[in-house]
Design a protein around this motif. Structure first.
Motif, mmCIF file in Angstrom:
data_model
loop_
_atom_site.group_PDB
_atom_site.id
_atom_site.type_symbol
_atom_site.label_atom_id
_atom_site.label_comp_id
_atom_site.label_asym_id
_atom_site.label_seq_id
_atom_site.Cartn_x
_atom_site.Cartn_y
_atom_site.Cartn_z
ATOM 1 N N ILE A 58 0.838 -1.125 -0.014
ATOM 2 C CA ILE A 58 0.085 0.196 -0.221
ATOM 3 C C ILE A 58 0.994 1.337 0.051
ATOM 4 O O ILE A 58 2.005 1.216 0.701
ATOM 5 N N SER A 59 0.574 2.085 -0.721
ATOM 6 C CA SER A 59 1.245 3.495 -0.932
ATOM 7 C C SER A 59 1.239 4.042 0.374
ATOM 8 O O SER A 59 0.576 4.001 1.317
ATOM 9 N N ASP A 60 2.263 5.210 0.551
ATOM 10 C CA ASP A 60 2.491 5.812 1.967
ATOM 11 C C ASP A 60 1.285 6.691 2.256
ATOM 12 O O ASP A 60 0.629 6.801 3.076
ATOM 13 N N ASP A 61 0.498 7.258 0.890
ATOM 14 C CA ASP A 61 -0.580 8.073 1.344
ATOM 15 C C ASP A 61 -1.817 7.174 1.540
ATOM 16 O O ASP A 61 -2.973 7.939 1.631
ATOM 17 N N GLY A 62 -1.856 5.871 1.189
ATOM 18 C CA GLY A 62 -3.112 4.887 1.487
ATOM 19 C C GLY A 62 -3.937 5.148 0.259
ATOM 20 O O GLY A 62 -4.923 4.457 0.245
ATOM 21 N N ARG A 63 -3.557 5.730 -0.913
ATOM 22 C CA ARG A 63 -4.479 5.959 -1.995
ATOM 23 C C ARG A 63 -4.274 4.921 -3.088
ATOM 24 O O ARG A 63 -5.305 4.365 -3.753
ATOM 25 N N ALA A 64 -3.163 3.894 -3.092
ATOM 26 C CA ALA A 64 -3.074 3.023 -4.141
ATOM 27 C C ALA A 64 -2.383 1.788 -3.616
ATOM 28 O O ALA A 64 -1.792 1.730 -2.355
ATOM 29 N N ALA A 65 -2.662 0.686 -4.056
ATOM 30 C CA ALA A 65 -2.080 -0.494 -3.810
ATOM 31 C C ALA A 65 -1.583 -1.230 -5.113
ATOM 32 O O ALA A 65 -2.220 -1.312 -5.999
ATOM 33 N N ASN A 66 -0.367 -1.883 -4.817
ATOM 34 C CA ASN A 66 0.447 -2.376 -5.926
ATOM 35 C C ASN A 66 0.214 -3.792 -5.524
ATOM 36 O O ASN A 66 0.917 -4.641 -4.501
ATOM 37 N N GLY A 67 -0.560 -4.713 -6.587
ATOM 38 C CA GLY A 67 -0.716 -6.107 -6.168
ATOM 39 C C GLY A 67 -0.105 -7.013 -7.181
ATOM 40 O O GLY A 67 0.239 -6.853 -8.214
ATOM 41 N N SER A 68 0.036 -8.056 -6.661
ATOM 42 C CA SER A 68 0.869 -9.261 -7.543
ATOM 43 C C SER A 68 0.084 -10.599 -7.100
ATOM 44 O O SER A 68 -0.575 -10.795 -6.217
ATOM 45 N N LEU A 69 0.080 -11.503 -8.178
ATOM 46 C CA LEU A 69 -0.157 -12.693 -8.042
ATOM 47 C C LEU A 69 0.568 -13.891 -8.239
ATOM 48 O O LEU A 69 1.756 -13.701 -8.999
ATOM 49 N N LEU A 70 0.571 -14.883 -7.632
ATOM 50 C CA LEU A 70 1.383 -16.124 -7.929
ATOM 51 C C LEU A 70 0.456 -17.390 -7.809
ATOM 52 O O LEU A 70 -0.463 -17.536 -6.916
ATOM 53 N N ALA A 71 0.578 -18.477 -8.533
ATOM 54 C CA ALA A 71 -0.301 -19.563 -8.472
ATOM 55 C C ALA A 71 0.517 -20.933 -9.115
ATOM 56 O O ALA A 71 1.597 -20.675 -9.789
ATOM 57 N N HIS A 72 0.215 -22.028 -8.562
ATOM 58 C CA HIS A 72 0.773 -23.316 -9.012
ATOM 59 C C HIS A 72 0.024 -23.361 -10.442
ATOM 60 O O HIS A 72 -0.753 -22.626 -11.084
ATOM 61 N N PRO A 73 0.620 -24.069 -11.428
ATOM 62 C CA PRO A 73 0.446 -24.171 -12.866
ATOM 63 C C PRO A 73 -1.056 -24.815 -12.834
ATOM 64 O O PRO A 73 -1.524 -25.520 -12.104
ATOM 65 N N ASN A 74 -1.641 -24.053 -13.811
ATOM 66 C CA ASN A 74 -3.085 -24.227 -13.936
ATOM 67 C C ASN A 74 -4.179 -23.994 -12.893
ATOM 68 O O ASN A 74 -5.144 -24.330 -12.551
ATOM 69 N N SER A 75 -3.531 -22.983 -12.091
ATOM 70 C CA SER A 75 -4.271 -22.390 -10.862
ATOM 71 C C SER A 75 -4.453 -20.962 -10.818
ATOM 72 O O SER A 75 -4.782 -20.379 -9.837
#
Length: 291
Positions: A58-75
């Motif tokens: 979450i950004s310091d000003d609380g206005r944005a979030a940088n998100g990421s995803l990870l998964a097992h193959p085919n998930s």
């Protein structure tokens, strides 16, 4: 899809999950620095096994979030479900993502579920410049995809439904942004970052070229505003022919769509203001260059 349960903010379990994945997947996901300090993590559990993860900073000003995803193959679907659960827990104005090695699947997810998607290297350069010089709009990178959210915000129809004349208007503005801006039928003026993202799509620019253009524009703009940029970083991360590749792609796309009319209107820029800005850039007398 089997019923899922979620584990929240368990960094030990998250780290173990990451270690269980193929190294190639991990390299595509994480930055070269290897640092990972998420503010929130959601692990998706199916049949007693962790199958996917969504996390965010979450950004310091609380206005944005940088998100990421990870998964097992085919998930991958489980990762999207984890992201949707994460969005229920984190209330921000803008969801951002970064891609190191874009793939058709990650691009599709980013376009649909994130407001802005950036090249990972450009994002890291931007963060370092802002750390040194403070948060400034011109130090934000250009998105490498035009998200569904971007089009909704500016009330732009899906790009594949635009007629040739309307595509031509957008490409003409992208080719010469100092002359005129684009105003949408809803009355919104499309900002330069959004216009570039749309132009990437309309010119069908390859993802790798988009990444290099984004880095080049960020470093070039920072230098124009008087910020010192490490030329070794520039040489390492940027292909010098990136802008030429983009310009040629826009030219060819514009030539094929060049028709009169279109749903947009051009908003002429005030030449006196543009000239004044260019003069300040040339003399490094912009406010950001004085601090």
């Amino acid at each position: 899809m089997p019923e899922l349960s979620f584990i929240l903010d368990d960094l030990t379990a998250a780290t173990e999950f990451v270690r269980s994945l193929n190294r190639k997947i991990v390299r595509q996901r994480f930055s070269a620095s290897g640092t990972w300090n998420p503010d929130r993590v959601v692990l998706a559990v199916s049949s007693g096994q962790i199958v996917a993860m969504a996390d965010c900073v979450i950004s310091d000003d609380g206005r944005a979030a940088n998100g990421s995803l990870l998964a097992h193959p085919n998930s991958g679907a489980y990762a999207v479900t984890a992201l949707l659960h994460l969005k229920q827990l984190v209330s921000v104005e803008c969801w951002q993502s970064t891609l190191r090695v874009p793939t058709p699947a990650t691009i599709s997810i980013s376009r649909r579920y994130f407001d802005e998607t950036f090249d990972q290297a450009a994002w890291e350069i931007s963060n370092e410049l802002m750390r040194l010089h403070g948060p400034q709009h011109h130090l934000q990178p250009v998105p490498i995809v035009a998200s569904a959210s971007l089009l909704r915000t500016y009330a732009i129809p899906p790009l594949h439904r635009l007629d040739a004349a309307s595509r031509s208007q957008l490409l003409a503005a992208a080719a010469n942004p100092a002359v005129a801006a684009i105003r949408t039928p809803a009355g919104h003026v499309l900002d330069s970052r959004g216009l570039m993202a749309v132009a990437f799509e309309l010119s069908n620019l390859p993802m790798q070229a988009r990444q290099h253009v984004s880095r080049l524009m960020l470093l070039g703009t920072a230098a124009a505003h008087g910020h010192t940029c490490d030329m070794r970083l520039f040489q390492k991360l940027v292909r010098p022919d990136a802008m030429a590749t983009f310009a040629e792609g826009v030219r060819l796309a514009h030539a094929s769509d060049n028709q009169v009319g279109g749903i947009f209107t051009f908003e002429p820029r005030q030449r006196d203001l543009v000239a004044s800005f260019l003069e300040k850039v040339a003399t490094k007398s912009l406010p950001s260059a004085l601090t």
